[in-house]
Design a protein around this motif. Sequence first.
Motif, mmCIF file in Angstrom:
data_model
loop_
_atom_site.group_PDB
_atom_site.id
_atom_site.type_symbol
_atom_site.label_atom_id
_atom_site.label_comp_id
_atom_site.label_asym_id
_atom_site.label_seq_id
_atom_site.Cartn_x
_atom_site.Cartn_y
_atom_site.Cartn_z
ATOM 1 N N THR A 111 0.824 -1.203 0.000
ATOM 2 C CA THR A 111 0.000 0.000 0.000
ATOM 3 C C THR A 111 0.861 1.257 0.000
ATOM 4 O OG1 THR A 111 -0.117 -0.011 2.417
ATOM 5 C CG2 THR A 111 -1.857 -1.155 1.224
ATOM 6 N N GLY A 112 0.237 2.339 -0.495
ATOM 7 C CA GLY A 112 0.888 3.648 -0.443
ATOM 8 C C GLY A 112 1.557 4.036 -1.751
ATOM 9 N N THR A 113 1.616 5.346 -1.992
ATOM 10 C CA THR A 113 2.250 5.903 -3.189
ATOM 11 C C THR A 113 3.011 7.166 -2.809
ATOM 12 O OG1 THR A 113 0.472 5.068 -4.612
ATOM 13 C CG2 THR A 113 1.861 6.811 -5.512
ATOM 14 N N VAL A 114 4.242 7.282 -3.280
ATOM 15 C CA VAL A 114 5.042 8.490 -3.086
ATOM 16 C C VAL A 114 4.804 9.420 -4.270
ATOM 17 C CG1 VAL A 114 7.383 9.434 -2.973
ATOM 18 C CG2 VAL A 114 6.821 7.325 -1.741
ATOM 19 N N LEU A 115 4.446 10.679 -3.992
ATOM 20 C CA LEU A 115 4.185 11.654 -5.044
ATOM 21 C C LEU A 115 4.949 12.938 -4.734
ATOM 22 C CD1 LEU A 115 2.325 11.642 -7.609
ATOM 23 C CD2 LEU A 115 0.758 13.054 -6.299
ATOM 24 N N LYS A 116 5.896 13.299 -5.602
ATOM 25 C CA LYS A 116 6.674 14.527 -5.448
ATOM 26 C C LYS A 116 6.637 15.300 -6.757
ATOM 27 C CE LYS A 116 9.908 12.548 -2.068
ATOM 28 N NZ LYS A 116 11.335 12.260 -1.763
ATOM 29 N N ARG A 117 6.236 16.573 -6.663
ATOM 30 C CA ARG A 117 5.998 17.361 -7.865
ATOM 31 C C ARG A 117 7.252 18.090 -8.351
ATOM 32 N NH1 ARG A 117 0.536 18.155 -8.837
ATOM 33 N NH2 ARG A 117 -0.845 17.450 -7.180
ATOM 34 N N VAL A 118 7.301 18.280 -9.658
ATOM 35 C CA VAL A 118 8.293 19.159 -10.263
ATOM 36 C C VAL A 118 7.993 20.585 -9.803
ATOM 37 C CG1 VAL A 118 9.191 20.021 -12.474
ATOM 38 C CG2 VAL A 118 8.523 17.610 -12.232
ATOM 39 N N PRO A 119 9.008 21.417 -9.547
ATOM 40 C CA PRO A 119 8.746 22.771 -9.061
ATOM 41 C C PRO A 119 7.735 23.531 -9.920
ATOM 42 C CG PRO A 119 11.085 22.307 -8.972
ATOM 43 C CD PRO A 119 10.443 21.140 -9.666
ATOM 44 N N THR A 120 6.908 24.325 -9.259
ATOM 45 C CA THR A 120 5.859 25.084 -9.935
ATOM 46 C C THR A 120 6.441 25.926 -11.066
ATOM 47 O OG1 THR A 120 4.609 25.193 -7.872
ATOM 48 C CG2 THR A 120 4.011 26.763 -9.597
ATOM 49 N N GLY A 121 5.809 25.861 -12.219
ATOM 50 C CA GLY A 121 6.233 26.644 -13.379
ATOM 51 C C GLY A 121 7.392 26.045 -14.140
ATOM 52 N N SER A 122 7.873 24.857 -13.733
ATOM 53 C CA SER A 122 9.086 24.288 -14.328
ATOM 54 C C SER A 122 8.799 22.970 -15.031
ATOM 55 C CB SER A 122 10.148 24.061 -13.243
ATOM 56 O OG SER A 122 10.478 25.256 -12.580
ATOM 57 N N PHE A 123 9.815 22.476 -15.687
ATOM 58 C CA PHE A 123 9.819 21.139 -16.267
ATOM 59 C C PHE A 123 11.268 20.705 -16.385
ATOM 60 C CE2 PHE A 123 9.460 24.323 -19.635
ATOM 61 C CZ PHE A 123 10.553 24.034 -20.443
ATOM 62 N N TYR A 124 11.474 19.419 -16.579
ATOM 63 C CA TYR A 124 12.840 18.915 -16.646
ATOM 64 C C TYR A 124 13.188 18.472 -18.062
ATOM 65 C CZ TYR A 124 10.683 14.230 -16.255
ATOM 66 O OH TYR A 124 9.930 13.107 -16.443
ATOM 67 N N ASP A 125 14.474 18.378 -18.330
ATOM 68 C CA ASP A 125 14.971 17.938 -19.628
ATOM 69 C C ASP A 125 15.381 16.469 -19.578
ATOM 70 O OD1 ASP A 125 14.730 20.564 -20.412
ATOM 71 O OD2 ASP A 125 16.882 20.947 -20.590
ATOM 72 N N ILE A 126 15.245 15.790 -20.697
ATOM 73 C CA ILE A 126 15.818 14.458 -20.892
ATOM 74 C C ILE A 126 16.888 14.580 -21.962
ATOM 75 C CG2 ILE A 126 15.382 12.083 -21.600
ATOM 76 C CD1 ILE A 126 12.507 12.423 -20.625
#
Length: 479
Positions: free
Chosen positions: A380-395
């Motif tokens: 049970t359970g899920t870890v949820l952590k958001r990308v900073p507000t207004g941002s996105f990441y590169d691959i």
Amino acid sequence: MPVLREPGEPRTVTLPPRDAQHGGRCDVLVVGGGPAGFAAALAAADGGADVVLVERYGFLGGNATAALVMPLMSFHNEHRQAAFTEAGDASRLLPTDHGEGEPVVAGVLWRLLERLMERGGCLRPSTKTGYTVPFDPELFKLTLLEMMDESGVRMLFHAFASTALRLDDGWRVVFETKSGPVVLDAGVVVDGTGDGDVAAACGAPYEIGRPEDGLTQPMTLMFRVADFSRPDFAAYVRDHPDQWRGVYGLWDLVEQARADGDLRLPREDILFFATPHPHELSVNCTRVTRVLGTSVWDLTRAEHTARRQLAQIDRFLRTRVPGFEASYVMQSGTHVGVRETRRVLGDYQLTGHDILAARPFPDVIAHGAYPVDIHNPRGTGTVLKRVPTGSFYDIPLRCLLPRGTDRLLVAGRCISGTHVAHSSYRVMPIAMATGQAAGVCAALTVRHGHGPRGLPYRLVQRELLRQGARLRIGQAEEV
């Protein structure tokens, strides 16, 4: 449990040599017709390459259609994070926690969505959908097929990649089929299998699971429920506002059913999403832990266990939840949904820190803004952590280049990243973005006559932009 278990004592046998039918040669061979492979094939063809796409099922779409993973998760960032102001609102049955944002993926993904929207096959992503994209899986299959037809990509269905052999000028991939083994030769191969099957066969190194114990995220068998009465369910939620939050909840009903012995699931709530059809839902509740999607023994056990769980959930909904009295399961996944298997080690390994710091890279070929989303590998359970507000990441492009190999690219959830990073980039819109990048890189490799590592990344970026991809360029130092 009446499933064949893996033998306790390893034992192998030697098979006799066999002949295989030669199926021809192409510039770019894409293995896997899911979101990543579809995007790779389309992009490579758009880049002028002769492309063959091989898929193990009789239709395209991968997890979107074979596993019914619905809806497409958000590919938008958040300029302002939303609060759960509509926690008790059951009128939309779509996420309420995504604030206003902008798309960070375009290109092939948006071309597909435009086609789907034209025929009523999906809803447009907006704040009303939580920027998710509910879609009809049958229209999804048909639209992908039409786009492949128009692109000139040649397709082979019902073929499963088993072996890869290095050639002087590319790769020879062996496929198991009803006609016996078939081999295809290609100047460049794109692995869009999700599991990194071809990359592993080519000798590329990989990791599986989290570092501490090797466990992967659980599997889920998705299913669709029809004849659902939304007004009756909404009335229940209005009377019990603490029991529903956008797309999940029913904690008290679950607890009572568990106490009565009617529901035995390794999760604490019920999760479902609206679809484009008003009397239909996509249910995401089954959960099978401690299984590995590259093991035939584990996959068999997962399918068996998940379908038993589906029966429990169906009975729970029909007998305990208002609005489901006349409902029925209209379709379940052809294949259990696999979240995580091999992560092929590339020239760079994307990390959770890269994602949560919204890190830019000079050789960026795709963006993501989906949160770190780790379903507990133990239960049970899920870890949820958001990308900073207004941002996105590169691959970076380097995540698509498996170490120790040449003329091979990976795309989708098997690209190079850690367990934590994978939990974000595994979702289908981002898989399509990395697929498009892999296809572009493969086509340019053929055109310029040397391996992908010899290509200036700016050439790949320029072609991606020509194909309508969304890229932030020039904001990072060399890493």
